[in-house]
Design an enzyme around this catalytic site. Structure first.
Site, PDB file in Angstrom:
ATOM      1  N   HIS A 161      99.381  91.863  42.911  1.00 22.63           N
ATOM      2  CA  HIS A 161      97.965  91.478  42.989  1.00 22.63           C
ATOM      3  C   HIS A 161      97.848  89.970  42.914  1.00 22.63           C
ATOM      4  O   HIS A 161      98.852  89.249  42.909  1.00 22.63           O
ATOM      5  CB  HIS A 161      97.140  92.215  41.925  1.00 22.63           C
ATOM      6  CG  HIS A 161      97.527  91.928  40.509  1.00 22.63           C
ATOM      7  ND1 HIS A 161      97.357  90.705  39.929  1.00 22.63           N
ATOM      8  CD2 HIS A 161      98.079  92.716  39.551  1.00 22.63           C
ATOM      9  CE1 HIS A 161      97.768  90.751  38.675  1.00 22.63           C
ATOM     10  NE2 HIS A 161      98.226  91.950  38.420  1.00 22.63           N
TER      11      HIS A 161
ATOM     12  N   HIS B  98     100.057  87.895  40.509  1.00 26.46           N
ATOM     13  CA  HIS B  98     101.445  87.648  40.942  1.00 26.46           C
ATOM     14  C   HIS B  98     101.470  86.633  42.075  1.00 26.46           C
ATOM     15  O   HIS B  98     102.344  85.767  42.137  1.00 26.46           O
ATOM     16  CB  HIS B  98     102.105  88.945  41.419  1.00 26.46           C
ATOM     17  CG  HIS B  98     102.013  90.055  40.422  1.00 26.46           C
ATOM     18  ND1 HIS B  98     101.267  91.178  40.642  1.00 26.46           N
ATOM     19  CD2 HIS B  98     102.533  90.188  39.182  1.00 26.46           C
ATOM     20  CE1 HIS B  98     101.337  91.965  39.592  1.00 26.46           C
ATOM     21  NE2 HIS B  98     102.091  91.390  38.677  1.00 26.46           N
TER      22      HIS B  98
ATOM     23  N   CYS C  98     103.685  96.481  27.589  1.00 23.17           N
ATOM     24  CA  CYS C  98     104.360  95.200  27.338  1.00 23.17           C
ATOM     25  C   CYS C  98     105.877  95.375  27.273  1.00 23.17           C
ATOM     26  O   CYS C  98     106.595  94.392  27.263  1.00 23.17           O
ATOM     27  CB  CYS C  98     103.946  94.598  25.994  1.00 23.17           C
ATOM     28  SG  CYS C  98     102.224  94.204  25.835  1.00 23.17           S
TER      29      CYS C  98
ATOM     30  N   CYS D 162      96.768  97.766  21.954  1.00 19.15           N
ATOM     31  CA  CYS D 162      97.358  96.537  22.498  1.00 19.15           C
ATOM     32  C   CYS D 162      96.244  95.782  23.209  1.00 19.15           C
ATOM     33  O   CYS D 162      95.559  96.349  24.069  1.00 19.15           O
ATOM     34  CB  CYS D 162      98.477  96.881  23.479  1.00 19.15           C
ATOM     35  SG  CYS D 162      98.901  95.483  24.534  1.00 19.15           S
TER      36      CYS D 162
ATOM     37  N   LYS E 208      91.480  90.695  31.838  1.00 16.89           N
ATOM     38  CA  LYS E 208      92.649  90.316  32.632  1.00 16.89           C
ATOM     39  C   LYS E 208      92.887  91.338  33.739  1.00 16.89           C
ATOM     40  O   LYS E 208      92.867  92.541  33.493  1.00 16.89           O
ATOM     41  CB  LYS E 208      93.875  90.270  31.714  1.00 16.89           C
ATOM     42  CG  LYS E 208      95.131  89.869  32.451  1.00 16.89           C
ATOM     43  CD  LYS E 208      96.372  90.191  31.633  1.00 16.89           C
ATOM     44  CE  LYS E 208      97.617  90.001  32.456  1.00 16.89           C
ATOM     45  NZ  LYS E 208      98.739  90.804  32.016  1.00 16.89           N
TER      46      LYS E 208
ATOM     47  N   LYS F  19      97.689  95.719  36.769  1.00 19.13           N
ATOM     48  CA  LYS F  19      97.978  96.967  37.467  1.00 19.13           C
ATOM     49  C   LYS F  19      97.581  98.155  36.607  1.00 19.13           C
ATOM     50  O   LYS F  19      96.995  99.120  37.077  1.00 19.13           O
ATOM     51  CB  LYS F  19      99.487  97.045  37.762  1.00 19.13           C
ATOM     52  CG  LYS F  19      99.919  96.112  38.845  1.00 19.13           C
ATOM     53  CD  LYS F  19     101.435  96.078  39.005  1.00 19.13           C
ATOM     54  CE  LYS F  19     102.118  95.241  37.953  1.00 19.13           C
ATOM     55  NZ  LYS F  19     103.422  94.726  38.317  1.00 19.13           N
TER      56      LYS F  19
HETATM   57  O1  ME8 Z   1     105.637  90.551  32.664  1.00 18.51           O
HETATM   58  N1  ME8 Z   1      96.391  86.364  35.909  1.00 18.51           N
HETATM   59  O2  ME8 Z   1     105.988  91.279  34.829  1.00 18.51           O
HETATM   60  P1  ME8 Z   1     104.505  91.494  35.362  1.00 18.51           P
HETATM   61  C1  ME8 Z   1      97.351  85.454  36.122  1.00 18.51           C
HETATM   62  N2  ME8 Z   1     108.517  91.673  34.314  1.00 18.51           N
HETATM   63  N3  ME8 Z   1      98.648  85.769  36.302  1.00 18.51           N
HETATM   64  C2  ME8 Z   1      98.992  87.054  36.264  1.00 18.51           C
HETATM   65  C3  ME8 Z   1      98.034  88.071  36.036  1.00 18.51           C
HETATM   66  C4  ME8 Z   1      96.682  87.680  35.866  1.00 18.51           C
HETATM   67  N4  ME8 Z   1      95.704  88.542  35.688  1.00 18.51           N
HETATM   68  N5  ME8 Z   1      98.678  89.246  36.043  1.00 18.51           N
HETATM   69  C5  ME8 Z   1      99.988  88.986  36.282  1.00 18.51           C
HETATM   70  C6  ME8 Z   1     106.372  90.908  33.563  1.00 18.51           C
HETATM   71  N6  ME8 Z   1     100.181  87.658  36.430  1.00 18.51           N
HETATM   72  C7  ME8 Z   1     107.858  90.845  33.385  1.00 18.51           C
HETATM   73  C8  ME8 Z   1     108.319  89.412  33.488  1.00 18.51           C
HETATM   74  S1  ME8 Z   1     110.228  87.523  33.504  1.00 18.51           S
HETATM   75  C9  ME8 Z   1     111.775  87.384  32.935  1.00 18.51           C
HETATM   76  C10 ME8 Z   1     109.795  89.201  33.265  1.00 18.51           C
HETATM   77  C11 ME8 Z   1     101.465  86.991  36.719  1.00 18.51           C
HETATM   78  O3  ME8 Z   1     104.634  92.236  36.655  1.00 18.51           O
HETATM   79  C12 ME8 Z   1     101.812  85.990  35.644  1.00 18.51           C
HETATM   80  O4  ME8 Z   1     102.808  85.140  36.140  1.00 18.51           O
HETATM   81  O5  ME8 Z   1     103.641  92.076  34.314  1.00 18.51           O
HETATM   82  C13 ME8 Z   1     102.380  86.891  34.572  1.00 18.51           C
HETATM   83  O6  ME8 Z   1     103.111  86.199  33.582  1.00 18.51           O
HETATM   84  C14 ME8 Z   1     103.237  87.806  35.410  1.00 18.51           C
HETATM   85  O7  ME8 Z   1     102.477  87.983  36.636  1.00 18.51           O
HETATM   86  C15 ME8 Z   1     103.525  89.143  34.758  1.00 18.51           C
HETATM   87  O8  ME8 Z   1     104.042  90.013  35.723  1.00 18.51           O
END
Ligand code: ME8
Length: 505
Positions: free
Chosen positions: A17, A20, A128, A143, A296, A299
């Site tokens: 989304h 990302h 998380c 959470c 926020k 997904k």
């Molecule tokens: O946390 N606003 O993956 P994830 C801004 N796999 N950025 C956002 C967002 C939002 N609403 N939602 C997601 C994970 N992001 C782990 C990470 S790294 C070693 C492992 C972006 O799929 C932002 O960069 O939940 C956030 O930190 C990341 O997607 C989390 O992606």
């Protein structure tokens, strides 16, 4: 200079989304920004393909795991490719090269007695993929990010001790005030470090989680997803076998949102210290895009803006510009289709219309010839010099969230200044009076040259727009560097372009 830029690796339990898209676009903007300064940048992104969350989604989809992961990871690659993301490496944690590095680090830490086995009871948030303390939960015991109650889990597991490194990490953060940026997040991490740190549970029994990297010293367990995922940042650089590892790592930047501050700014530097590697150069943290419902976008909550839908509507580059410009430095930012449309209209008014107007004027009145032999008035030079200086100043800065926002602000300011200059000088009136032809040429030349400077500065944000503008000025051969010399547009003919930002309706 070598530089290394990373994004988080994204979970494959849903489609990508805007959140990302944002962090990945930010990394791409930084890569291009640094390349314009002559730096050699390695940029990695990828997918995080283990753990309970991915496992449950795969089970619900009823697909074989390899097929599921390939399909889900492909969704991220496809949207990143569509957004013109110039990543150098797309890591998939299910891939053998990554797993090998994880296994060798686990073996090393285990052999050095840094990993121990014990039973543990704790509250686990699957969203998380982390154990939570009561104090991490909201007033309803949920959470705060996933709005779900964590599950109480009692099991035997392997642990890595964090507490022995707490003082070192506190000192490190205090001595390196720019290590976590913006600094409000450094304060948050320092606050977390005021209390003793619990041991980090680095395994999951296979009876509960089968999707993971088997522990090299106990085949009944897989590696905890965060311990595995964080290592991607060094497995990608081929830690252990790459002679250039240190030069990239010395100037490395992790981009992330605040949801994953703790793993990146507490677990990871401590893991690196234990492995014998310095912390990453800088952690650049941003807030959330807030979707419908004022929470926020995620997904799990289903309130997401789909980047593919936005791209179908307005194209990739206005989306890139909007996201970089509209994120606020240390808080969250709202996003919606109507806000995106507003941003698009601003670009069309400030940049697209001006380019079209001045080029059509030159085409009609000067047979398309750029009047590059005119000598400019002080007022014209002031416009060009101030625009050049503002760009040169931003391009001197280090990669930072502030820098990205400032770059986009600077471009909007330059466009506004130029529009004002153009409107005040009324070239459409000058051209009607033979005696004012020289002034007409000065005004259009100044406007065209300023557009050239804007096109160069805008390249990291909107690379195709940059090329289109330069092409319309017959300046497409110009090398894109962070040098902003005023009055450098040479002879040539303008080319009437297609609209940069067509009417959206
Ligand atoms: O946390 N606003 O993956 P994830 C801004 N796999 N950025 C956002 C967002 C939002 N609403 N939602 C997601 C994970 N992001 C782990 C990470 S790294 C070693 C492992 C972006 O799929 C932002 O960069 O939940 C956030 O930190 C990341 O997607 C989390 O992606």
């Amino acid at each position: 200079m070598k530089k290394y830029i990373t994004t988080p690796i994204y979970y494959t339990n849903g489609a990508p989304h805007i959140g990302h898209a944002y962090t990945t676009i930010l990394a791409d903007v930084f890569k291009k920004f640094e390349q314009m300064k002559g730096n050699d940048v390695f940029f990695s992104t990828g997918t995080d393909e283990h753990g309970q969350k991915n496992q449950h989604t795969c089970e619900a989809a009823g697909l074989p795991i390899d097929v599921f992961l390939e399909k889900q990871s492909g969704l991220f690659q496809a949207v990143f490719d569509r957004m013109g993301i110039d990543y150098d490496y797309f890591v998939r944690t299910s891939g053998e090269p990554h797993k090998e590095v994880v296994r060798s680090i686990l073996t090393d830490l285990y052999d050095r007695g840094m990993i121990i086995k014990k039973s543990y009871e704790g509250l686990y948030c699957e969203g998380c993929e982390q154990f939570k303390k009561e104090s991490d939960l909201d007033e309803n015991g949920l959470c705060p990010d996933h709005k779900k109650a964590p599950k109480l889990i009692l099991e035997e597991n392997y642990f890595f001790r964090l507490e022995p490194y707490r003082e070192w990490l506190r000192e490190y953060i205090q001595l390196h005030p720019d290590w976590i940026k913006p600094q409000n997040y450094a304060k948050e991490v320092l606050k977390m470090l005021e209390e003793p740190l619990d041991d980090l549970c680095i395994s999951r029994p296979k009876s509960r989680v089968w999707l993971g990297i088997e522990l090299p010293f106990d085949k009944d367990f897989v590696t905890y997803i965060w311990f595995d995922a964080l290592i991607n940042y060094i497995s990608t650089l081929k830690f252990g076998s790459n002679p250039d590892f240190n030069s990239y790592w010395a100037n490395s930047y992790h981009l992330l949102a605040k949801d994953i501050l703790k793993p990146h700014c507490i677990y990871w530097p401590i893991m690196l210290k234990a492995i014998g590697i310095e912390p990453v150069g800088k952690c650049i943290v941003h807030g959330y895009w807030i979707g419908e419902g004022g929470v926020k976008m995620s997904k799990s909550l289903g309130n997401v803006v789909d980047p593919n839908e936005v791209i179908d509507m307005m194209g990739v580059e206005p989306l890139r510009f909007y996201l970089i410009n509209a994120m606020s430095i240390s808080s969250d930012s709202p996003i919606s289709i109507s806000l995106l449309k507003q941003g698009y209209k601003q670009l069309a008014n400030a940049l697209g219309n001006l380019q079209m107007r001045v080029i059509k004027m030159v085409d009609k009145n000067l047979q398309g010839e750029i009047p590059s032999d005119v000598s400019l008035l002080a007022e014209d030079m002031e416009v060009l010099e101030s625009v050049s200086k503002s760009f040169a100043d931003v391009y001197k800065k280090d990669i930072d969230l502030e820098t990205a926002i400032e770059l986009s602000d600077c471009i909007m300011q330059a466009c506004n200044k130029l529009n004002m200059y153009f409107a005040n000088n009324e070239p459409w009136g000058l051209v009607k009076d033979e005696t004012k032809m020289e002034r007409f040429k000065q005004v259009v030349y100044t406007t065209l040259d300023a557009l050239r400077l804007i096109a160069t500065a805008i390249y990291p944000l909107m690379p195709n727009v940059a090329h289109s503008i330069l092409k319309s000025l017959s300046a497409d051969n110009e090398k894109l560097t962070a040098e902003f010399n005023p009055k450098a547009l040479g002879v040539g003919k303008v080319i009437v372009p297609d609209p940069l930002f067509p009417y959206l309706g």
